[in-house]
Design an enzyme around this catalytic site. Structure first.
Site, PDB file in Angstrom:
ATOM      1  N   GLU A   1       0.851  -1.180   0.000  1.00 24.81           N
ATOM      2  CA  GLU A   1       0.000   0.000   0.000  1.00 24.81           C
ATOM      3  C   GLU A   1       0.895   1.241   0.000  1.00 24.81           C
ATOM      4  O   GLU A   1       2.000   1.235   0.548  1.00 24.81           O
ATOM      5  CB  GLU A   1      -0.856  -0.009   1.269  1.00 24.81           C
ATOM      6  CG  GLU A   1      -1.742   1.217   1.461  1.00 24.81           C
ATOM      7  CD  GLU A   1      -2.405   1.231   2.840  1.00 24.81           C
ATOM      8  OE1 GLU A   1      -3.444   1.893   2.972  1.00 24.81           O
ATOM      9  OE2 GLU A   1      -1.889   0.570   3.770  1.00 24.81           O
TER      10      GLU A   1
ATOM     11  N   LYS B   1      -9.622   1.670  -1.811  1.00 20.33           N
ATOM     12  CA  LYS B   1      -9.754   1.160  -0.448  1.00 20.33           C
ATOM     13  C   LYS B   1     -11.094   1.566   0.156  1.00 20.33           C
ATOM     14  O   LYS B   1     -11.459   2.747   0.171  1.00 20.33           O
ATOM     15  CB  LYS B   1      -8.606   1.697   0.406  1.00 20.33           C
ATOM     16  CG  LYS B   1      -8.548   1.165   1.824  1.00 20.33           C
ATOM     17  CD  LYS B   1      -7.321   1.770   2.533  1.00 20.33           C
ATOM     18  CE  LYS B   1      -7.185   1.278   3.958  1.00 20.33           C
ATOM     19  NZ  LYS B   1      -6.026   1.940   4.622  1.00 20.33           N
TER      20      LYS B   1
ATOM     21  N   CYS C   1      -4.919  -3.184   3.447  1.00 19.76           N
ATOM     22  CA  CYS C   1      -4.556  -2.897   4.832  1.00 19.76           C
ATOM     23  C   CYS C   1      -5.734  -2.978   5.805  1.00 19.76           C
ATOM     24  O   CYS C   1      -6.144  -4.068   6.186  1.00 19.76           O
ATOM     25  CB  CYS C   1      -3.862  -1.538   4.900  1.00 19.76           C
ATOM     26  SG  CYS C   1      -2.789  -1.357   6.352  1.00 19.76           S
TER      27      CYS C   1
END
Length: 499
Positions: free
Chosen positions: A252, A342, A378
């Protein structure tokens, strides 16, 4: 960058039997049959965790290249084609100078789905107990050509079964194992298709159905200077390609680390970064997946995962809707072009990602070598519904780039969460984190290392420390299918009452 692919263990050697043409395979050399982008023999060579590799069999047209690439030596038994035990004895002779404390992996060159961690476990078990550690398949059947032997014990066993007139011609491996006492043999059960050898056309078809892509997890340190990071990315992708990867996963926020001006970096460098990923994908013939930032509303950005494959590939149209893709995907690297924003933003532990990042709202997947790969980023790992939703849409594995925040218990939390998400979805989880800069201070997440490969039943298969490095995993689709049959949580789930 260090790579687990190139680790050497001084006390381990491998003898790989690759005997040439097989009558049940129509006279073909079964060790040179292609399986998901590499020959069976090369797949065995690249997972053997050995300081010395000896291949007993003809070098053929690729022998010199294989020997150089995998630090291997090719030898032939004398006379040629005199049987597996004669071939094994020739391999032992080729280990000239090896001490009696050496552990020898005896492997078949026609077992393309062997796993590095399984072979390491066999070698460790043999070394710890000075016993023979062998793989078992099915109902406990011993796989003679996947075992670790103490070299001294192997030499004694060979001497015990030698023909009365000398030599080992026409003797089977079964005779060797028959010399072992009950307490000299320990077993390790195979999972998925790792114990399958290519003895028949049906077995070859089974292996090819099960063989997914080789994926590299590149744990890199992300700097604040774009050109420096671009150089790091170039080296990581080249290393992954050299190791036979079909996809390389970078962390990321590879474009720029958290704690910098994300919007400025997105406007200044995102387009060049995507062009770099596309160039590397095309030059190396693989898929590159890396975290970037793209402009969003106001001054915010989207935390965007970019996936690019070679231009002009035979296939590649990974849509946000998996139903638009052909079932199973193309068995090659195609022109992948996908982006995932995300969904879950890290507003926790005193950090507010949502101040600078706008959330996404779509699930994204891509197909590669018959495997379907879901994308997440994440903090998404704390939300099991996303992983089960991807699995219900057919994901065999979830690619999870990270810039994990450091702090008390955060390492333990990450390990627990990765295993739990794999179990929730009975899917492989592949997490690639940033390697934290040693001098980093402050609350902005810059990674803790700990990139991890997790099996579909929650087993941690491979894990890095905090330093830059690379993990390599060959997906076994049969293992994932078996996990879902034995633990059908995806089909057992019911909608719970809301009141």
């Amino acid at each position: 960058m260090s790579s687990s692919e190139h680790e050497r263990t001084a006390t381990t050697a491998a003898i790989i039997l690759a005997g040439g043409a097989a009558s049940r395979m129509g006279g073909q050399d079964k060790t040179r049959l292609p399986v998901a982008g590499a020959t069976a023999l090369e797949r065995v060579l690249r997972v053997a965790p050995a300081g010395r590799r000896v291949v007993v069999g003809p070098g053929g047209t690729d022998g010199d290249a294989l020997a150089e690439r995998h630090d291997a030596r090719f030898v032939l038994e004398d006379p040629p084609r005199s049987g597996p035990l004669a071939a094994l004895e020739r391999g032992v002779v080729a280990l000239d100078g090896a001490g009696d404390d050496t552990t020898v992996l005896v492997l078949g060159g026609d077992m393309p789905l062997l796993r590095r961690e399984t072979l390491a476990a066999l070698a460790a078990a043999s070394r710890a107990g000075q016993k023979v550690a062998a793989l078992t398949v099915g109902d406990g059947h011993l796989q003679f050509l996947c075992a670790a032997w103490p070299l001294a014990r192997l030499r004694r066993a060979l001497a015990d079964v030698e023909n009365p007139g000398g030599g080992w011609a026409d003797l089977s491996l079964r005779r060797l194992y028959a010399r072992l006492d009950d307490d000299e043999l320990v077993s390790h059960r195979a999972s998925g298709a790792e114990g399958t050898d290519i003895d028949t056309p049906d077995a070859l078809e089974q292996v090819r159905r099960a063989a997914g892509p080789r994926i590299a997890l590149a744990q890199i340190e992300v700097g604040e200077d774009y050109e420096t990071t671009a150089g790091t990315v170039r080296r990581a992708v080249a290393d992954a390609a050299a190791a036979g990867a079909r996809l390389v996963l970078l962390p990321e926020a590879t474009l720029t680390p958290f704690g910098t001006d994300l919007r400025a970096a997105a406007e200044a460098h995102h387009e060049a970064f995507v062009q770099l990923l596309q160039e590397l994908a095309t030059d190396h013939g693989l898929v590159v997946v890396a975290g970037s930032f793209t402009p969003a509303d106001g001054d915010r950005v989207h935390n965007t995962l970019i996936a690019r494959g070679p231009r002009n590939g035979p296939h590649g149209n990974p849509e946000t809707s998996p139903d638009s893709q052909a079932e199973g995907g193309d068995r090659g690297v195609g022109a992948v072009c996908a982006e995932y924003r995300k969904i879950h933003l890290f507003d926790a532990y005193g950090v507010r990602e949502s101040d600078t990042v706008a959330p996404g709202d779509e699930l994204v997947m891509l197909d590669l070598d018959g495997a379907r790969l879901g994308l997440a980023t994440c903090y998404d790992v704390r939300f099991p519904e996303q992983f089960t939703a991807l699995a219900r849409r057919g994901a065999h594995a979830v690619l999870l780039p990270m810039a994990w925040g450091d702090g008390p218990t955060k390492s333990e939390q990450l390990r627990l969460l990765l295993g739990a998400r794999a179990l929730d979805a009975t899917t492989v989880v592949l997490a690639a984190d940033q390697a934290p800069p040693p001098e980093h201070r402050g609350r902005a997440p810059r990674g803790i290392g700990q990139s991890t490969v997790v099996g579909p039943l929650g087993q941690i298969r491979q894990e890095l420390g905090r330093a830059p490095g690379m993990l390599l995993v060959d997906l076994d689709l049969a293992e994932i299918e078996a996990a879902r049959e034995s633990l059908p949580v995806l089909t057992h789930a019911v909608e719970l009452p809301r009141s």
